[in-house]
Design a protein around this motif. Structure first.
Motif, PDB file in Angstrom:
ATOM      1  N   ALA A 163      -5.367  -8.741 -11.500  1.00 31.01           N
ATOM      2  CA  ALA A 163      -4.454  -8.329 -10.432  1.00 31.01           C
ATOM      3  C   ALA A 163      -4.221  -6.826 -10.462  1.00 31.01           C
ATOM      4  O   ALA A 163      -4.175  -6.164  -9.417  1.00 31.01           O
ATOM      5  N   ALA A 164      -4.078  -6.257 -11.666  1.00 29.20           N
ATOM      6  CA  ALA A 164      -3.864  -4.817 -11.797  1.00 29.20           C
ATOM      7  C   ALA A 164      -5.069  -4.039 -11.285  1.00 29.20           C
ATOM      8  O   ALA A 164      -4.925  -3.023 -10.585  1.00 29.20           O
ATOM      9  N   GLN A 165      -6.275  -4.505 -11.590  1.00 28.03           N
ATOM     10  CA  GLN A 165      -7.476  -3.837 -11.099  1.00 28.03           C
ATOM     11  C   GLN A 165      -7.571  -3.924  -9.566  1.00 28.03           C
ATOM     12  O   GLN A 165      -7.950  -2.951  -8.900  1.00 28.03           O
ATOM     13  N   THR A 166      -7.213  -5.079  -9.023  1.00 21.85           N
ATOM     14  CA  THR A 166      -7.240  -5.252  -7.570  1.00 21.85           C
ATOM     15  C   THR A 166      -6.263  -4.311  -6.888  1.00 21.85           C
ATOM     16  O   THR A 166      -6.585  -3.670  -5.877  1.00 21.85           O
ATOM     17  N   MET A 167      -5.057  -4.194  -7.451  1.00 23.29           N
ATOM     18  CA  MET A 167      -4.052  -3.290  -6.902  1.00 23.29           C
ATOM     19  C   MET A 167      -4.539  -1.844  -6.954  1.00 23.29           C
ATOM     20  O   MET A 167      -4.442  -1.095  -5.974  1.00 23.29           O
ATOM     21  N   ALA A 168      -5.083  -1.440  -8.096  1.00 26.04           N
ATOM     22  CA  ALA A 168      -5.542  -0.061  -8.249  1.00 26.04           C
ATOM     23  C   ALA A 168      -6.647   0.266  -7.247  1.00 26.04           C
ATOM     24  O   ALA A 168      -6.694   1.377  -6.696  1.00 26.04           O
ATOM     25  N   ALA A 169      -7.533  -0.678  -6.991  1.00 30.55           N
ATOM     26  CA  ALA A 169      -8.647  -0.444  -6.068  1.00 30.55           C
ATOM     27  C   ALA A 169      -8.188  -0.381  -4.616  1.00 30.55           C
ATOM     28  O   ALA A 169      -8.821   0.272  -3.778  1.00 30.55           O
ATOM     29  N   ALA A 170      -7.075  -1.066  -4.307  1.00 30.38           N
ATOM     30  CA  ALA A 170      -6.613  -1.141  -2.917  1.00 30.38           C
ATOM     31  C   ALA A 170      -5.847   0.102  -2.487  1.00 30.38           C
ATOM     32  O   ALA A 170      -5.850   0.451  -1.302  1.00 30.38           O
ATOM     33  N   VAL A 171      -5.176   0.788  -3.411  1.00 29.28           N
ATOM     34  CA  VAL A 171      -4.355   1.947  -3.054  1.00 29.28           C
ATOM     35  C   VAL A 171      -5.221   3.019  -2.392  1.00 29.28           C
ATOM     36  O   VAL A 171      -6.257   3.421  -2.919  1.00 29.28           O
ATOM     37  N   ALA A 177      -4.477  -5.709  -0.686  1.00 29.93           N
ATOM     38  CA  ALA A 177      -4.879  -6.342  -1.938  1.00 29.93           C
ATOM     39  C   ALA A 177      -4.639  -7.836  -1.871  1.00 29.93           C
ATOM     40  O   ALA A 177      -5.032  -8.582  -2.767  1.00 29.93           O
ATOM     41  N   GLY A 178      -3.984  -8.283  -0.785  1.00 35.61           N
ATOM     42  CA  GLY A 178      -3.612  -9.690  -0.664  1.00 35.61           C
ATOM     43  C   GLY A 178      -2.219  -9.951  -1.211  1.00 35.61           C
ATOM     44  O   GLY A 178      -1.701 -11.057  -1.092  1.00 35.61           O
ATOM     45  N   PHE A 179      -1.604  -8.919  -1.770  1.00 39.35           N
ATOM     46  CA  PHE A 179      -0.242  -9.059  -2.307  1.00 39.35           C
ATOM     47  C   PHE A 179       0.378  -7.667  -2.448  1.00 39.35           C
ATOM     48  O   PHE A 179      -0.313  -6.673  -2.605  1.00 39.35           O
ATOM     49  N   ASN A 180       1.683  -7.613  -2.367  1.00 40.34           N
ATOM     50  CA  ASN A 180       2.460  -6.404  -2.591  1.00 40.34           C
ATOM     51  C   ASN A 180       3.945  -6.812  -2.514  1.00 40.34           C
ATOM     52  O   ASN A 180       4.360  -7.352  -1.475  1.00 40.34           O
ATOM     53  N   PRO A 181       4.694  -6.676  -3.598  1.00 36.04           N
ATOM     54  CA  PRO A 181       4.379  -5.957  -4.828  1.00 36.04           C
ATOM     55  C   PRO A 181       3.587  -6.802  -5.838  1.00 36.04           C
ATOM     56  O   PRO A 181       3.423  -8.012  -5.656  1.00 36.04           O
ATOM     57  N   LEU A 182       3.122  -6.127  -6.901  1.00 37.96           N
ATOM     58  CA  LEU A 182       2.583  -6.802  -8.073  1.00 37.96           C
ATOM     59  C   LEU A 182       3.697  -6.832  -9.114  1.00 37.96           C
ATOM     60  O   LEU A 182       4.247  -5.788  -9.473  1.00 37.96           O
ATOM     61  N   ALA A 198      -2.755   2.035 -16.733  1.00 33.34           N
ATOM     62  CA  ALA A 198      -4.149   1.918 -16.293  1.00 33.34           C
ATOM     63  C   ALA A 198      -4.245   1.997 -14.772  1.00 33.34           C
ATOM     64  O   ALA A 198      -5.163   2.643 -14.226  1.00 33.34           O
ATOM     65  N   ILE A 199      -3.331   1.350 -14.075  1.00 32.03           N
ATOM     66  CA  ILE A 199      -3.315   1.420 -12.611  1.00 32.03           C
ATOM     67  C   ILE A 199      -3.140   2.876 -12.171  1.00 32.03           C
ATOM     68  O   ILE A 199      -3.874   3.382 -11.316  1.00 32.03           O
ATOM     69  N   GLY A 200      -2.150   3.535 -12.752  1.00 29.52           N
ATOM     70  CA  GLY A 200      -1.873   4.923 -12.378  1.00 29.52           C
ATOM     71  C   GLY A 200      -3.046   5.843 -12.628  1.00 29.52           C
ATOM     72  O   GLY A 200      -3.403   6.683 -11.774  1.00 29.52           O
ATOM     73  N   ILE A 296      16.844  -9.409  -4.360  1.00 32.60           N
ATOM     74  CA  ILE A 296      15.843  -8.656  -5.117  1.00 32.60           C
ATOM     75  C   ILE A 296      14.860  -9.617  -5.767  1.00 32.60           C
ATOM     76  O   ILE A 296      13.642  -9.398  -5.745  1.00 32.60           O
ATOM     77  N   GLN A 297      15.385 -10.708  -6.346  1.00 32.85           N
ATOM     78  CA  GLN A 297      14.506 -11.707  -6.950  1.00 32.85           C
ATOM     79  C   GLN A 297      13.510 -12.246  -5.932  1.00 32.85           C
ATOM     80  O   GLN A 297      12.315 -12.402  -6.227  1.00 32.85           O
ATOM     81  N   SER A 298      14.016 -12.536  -4.721  1.00 33.22           N
ATOM     82  CA  SER A 298      13.156 -13.070  -3.667  1.00 33.22           C
ATOM     83  C   SER A 298      12.077 -12.054  -3.267  1.00 33.22           C
ATOM     84  O   SER A 298      10.908 -12.407  -3.078  1.00 33.22           O
ATOM     85  N   ARG A 299      12.470 -10.773  -3.171  1.00 30.69           N
ATOM     86  CA  ARG A 299      11.529  -9.729  -2.773  1.00 30.69           C
ATOM     87  C   ARG A 299      10.450  -9.538  -3.846  1.00 30.69           C
ATOM     88  O   ARG A 299       9.270  -9.347  -3.534  1.00 30.69           O
ATOM     89  N   LEU A 300      10.840  -9.609  -5.118  1.00 33.16           N
ATOM     90  CA  LEU A 300       9.889  -9.451  -6.213  1.00 33.16           C
ATOM     91  C   LEU A 300       8.881 -10.597  -6.246  1.00 33.16           C
ATOM     92  O   LEU A 300       7.709 -10.406  -6.565  1.00 33.16           O
ATOM     93  N   ALA A 301       9.358 -11.798  -5.913  1.00 38.14           N
ATOM     94  CA  ALA A 301       8.484 -12.985  -5.936  1.00 38.14           C
ATOM     95  C   ALA A 301       7.603 -13.076  -4.696  1.00 38.14           C
ATOM     96  O   ALA A 301       6.713 -13.931  -4.630  1.00 38.14           O
ATOM     97  N   TRP A 302       7.838 -12.198  -3.749  1.00 36.28           N
ATOM     98  CA  TRP A 302       7.113 -12.236  -2.477  1.00 36.28           C
ATOM     99  C   TRP A 302       5.645 -11.864  -2.664  1.00 36.28           C
ATOM    100  O   TRP A 302       4.763 -12.315  -1.953  1.00 36.28           O
ATOM    101  N   GLY A 303       5.360 -11.013  -3.623  1.00 37.50           N
ATOM    102  CA  GLY A 303       3.982 -10.595  -3.868  1.00 37.50           C
ATOM    103  C   GLY A 303       3.303 -11.509  -4.869  1.00 37.50           C
ATOM    104  O   GLY A 303       3.469 -12.736  -4.845  1.00 37.50           O
ATOM    105  N   LEU A 304       2.542 -10.922  -5.789  1.00 36.52           N
ATOM    106  CA  LEU A 304       1.864 -11.700  -6.823  1.00 36.52           C
ATOM    107  C   LEU A 304       2.644 -11.574  -8.131  1.00 36.52           C
ATOM    108  O   LEU A 304       2.885 -10.463  -8.613  1.00 36.52           O
TER     109      LEU A 304
END
Length: 482
Positions: A163-171, A177-182, A198-200, A296-304
């Motif tokens: 998931a971290a690699q997918t996020m880094a490649a999508a930025v 990436a199919g999700f946001n946030p991670l 690593a993402i950064g 906030i919990q709901s927003r965090l769970a909205w992604g992956l």
């Protein structure tokens, strides 16, 4: 590598020139030592501080610290802002000095200075309304060794890694990436911070002008409250909400902080709504974050939501081997690597810290690394991780090893094929359990404590001359350790 220094003076440079005082030896060795040697010593000191202070405190205050220079016996350290330098001086200077004394020969004190603020950590980056300054590229510091290449993947962390690699490649590509946030979660020390760095670094390498902010939730709170006190929340909002990639570590630390949670919620909405990227980490899943608002919990769970579980033995072994491969000068036998992988099971950070400690102590003392040396150096760590080993466990394992019945060890029989294994079991009971000699004797058929004392001394003497017996005991200890 760090080498132990001696107190012997350096030889005079000429027949008429006296030798340098002994007290200057370590100082001169340190001042003249190669930069990689100092860097490794400083890196080992940081690992000691991480283990001592905990990841949250370390990430917020110690991780940005750099070794600027060595001035005699004094290590000159730098932090990016005056505020941080004063805070670290007041709260952690003694711990930092002790860590550096253990890993850099000749260090007796530290001096902590400020090098100037970095944009993401400064209390005031842009004046209110200064759009040009507020839109300037942000800067975030990442630990070079925390890359995707250095992350050891196993079943327990595979989802988070992918998931971290997918996020880094999508930025920056304008694709989803199919999700946001991670949202990365798991107990401390399992690799969440590693993946965020690593993402950064991956995004920074591909998009040097990308606006990236990485900070702990504690730092988010401190900066926000400072902005409130200064009546300057506009620049705080601008510099975070304009990020292309915002990463916030250990979000559980804003639990119960109402005003901080309010700002955090709106920052999340602004980032995601603008099509930018957000990575959050915590020590538990969004639904289990006590003291965090439900929205906030709901927003965090909205992604992956990707969890990282404790590493199994195979992954722990691979992590240690990977780390050793990056330190080619270290001489650590496979038996010690296997011992650490079996015994240090809480988290990866403690596992790597234990290896660093063994290497550092070996370098400082000049002693070779073996299992007994590792056990001595890590006595406090091993006690904290030890399963409660019982005399029954030892008796069963010894009887199985020597193909005896358990009752033989407890019987009055004195035949050599029984007496020697019985002495081995008594020896291991004394070495591996907190039980007293009289109690051990009672557990071996009601024998006197002097019998146990004799057995312990006898086995200790035989180990020095009987290689087969020594191998048996090492094998039994490894089996009991696991």
């Amino acid at each position: 590598m760090i080498r132990p220094t001696t107190s012997a003076p350096f030889p005079p440079s000429s027949p008429n020139e006296p030798a340098a005082p002994a007290a200057r030896s370590a100082e001169t060795l340190l001042a003249n030592s190669p930069a990689p040697e100092r860097a490794q010593g400083f890196s080992l000191a940081l690992e000691l501080l991480r283990n001592k202070l905990g990841q949250e405190t370390f990430a917020s205050w110690i991780a940005p610290m750099q070794l600027l220079a060595v001035d005699g016996h004094v290590a000159v350290l730098a932090l990016p802002s005056r505020f941080m330098a004063e805070w670290v001086r007041n709260h952690f200077q003694d711990q930092i000095r002790q860590a550096l004394e253990a890993t850099l020969a000749g260090i007796a004190d530290v001096r902590i200075e400020a090098t100037g603020p970095r944009p993401i950590e400064a209390e005031a980056v842009a004046a209110p309304g200064d759009a040009a300054a507020a839109g300037a590229p942000l800067s975030a510091s990442f630990e070079p060794r925390y890359s995707f290449d250095s992350f050891v993947v196993g079943k327990s962390n595979e989802l988070a890694y992918n998931a971290a690699q997918t996020m880094a490649a999508a930025v920056g590509h304008g694709v989803s990436a199919g999700f946001n946030p991670l949202f990365l979660h798991g107990p401390t020390g399992l690799g969440k911070t590693h993946l965020m760095h690593a993402i950064g670094q991956s995004v920074r390498a591909r998009l040097p002008r990308a606006r990236i902010a990485y900070l702990s939730a504690e730092r988010f709170m401190v900066d926000f409250l400072a902005a409130l006190r200064a009546r300057d929340t506009i620049s705080f909002k601008q510099r975070l909400r304009s990020c292309d990639l915002l990463m916030i570590d250990d979000v559980q630390f804003i639990a119960g902080k109402d005003s901080t949670q309010e700002e955090f919620f709106h920052t999340m909405n602004e980032i995601i709504g603008a099509g930018r990227w957000l990575v959050i980490s915590a020590d538990r899943s969004p639904q289990n974050l006590e003291g965090i608002e439900s929205r906030i919990q709901s927003r965090l769970a909205w992604g992956l939501v990707a969890d990282i579980n404790p590493a199994d033995y195979e992954l722990r072994l691979n992590i240690l081997k990977t780390k050793l491969a990056a330190i080619p000068a270290a001489r650590v036998p496979d038996s010690v690597v296997e011992f650490l992988a079996r015994r240090i099971i809480a988290n990866v950070r403690e596992l790597e810290g234990a290896l660093n400690r063994v290497i550092a102590y070996s370098n400082l003392t000049g002693r070779a690394v073996d299992v007994d040396f590792a056990r001595e150096v890590l006595a406090d760590v091993l006690r904290a991780h030890a399963r409660r080993l019982t005399i029954d466990d030892i008796q069963r394992r010894v009887a199985e090893h020597y193909r005896l019945k358990l009752g033989d060890l407890l019987s009055p029989r004195r035949a050599r094929d029984v007496a020697r294994p019985r002495q081995v079991a008594m020896y291991l009971a004394k070495q591996l359990t907190p039980r007293s000699l009289p109690e051990i004797g009672r557990r071996f058929g009601g024998r006197d404590h002097t019998t146990v004392m004799h057995a312990v001394k006898r086995i200790e003497a035989l180990r020095a001359t009987d290689s087969e017996l020594d191998r048996d005991i090492n094998m039994l200890r490894r089996a009991l350790d696991s």
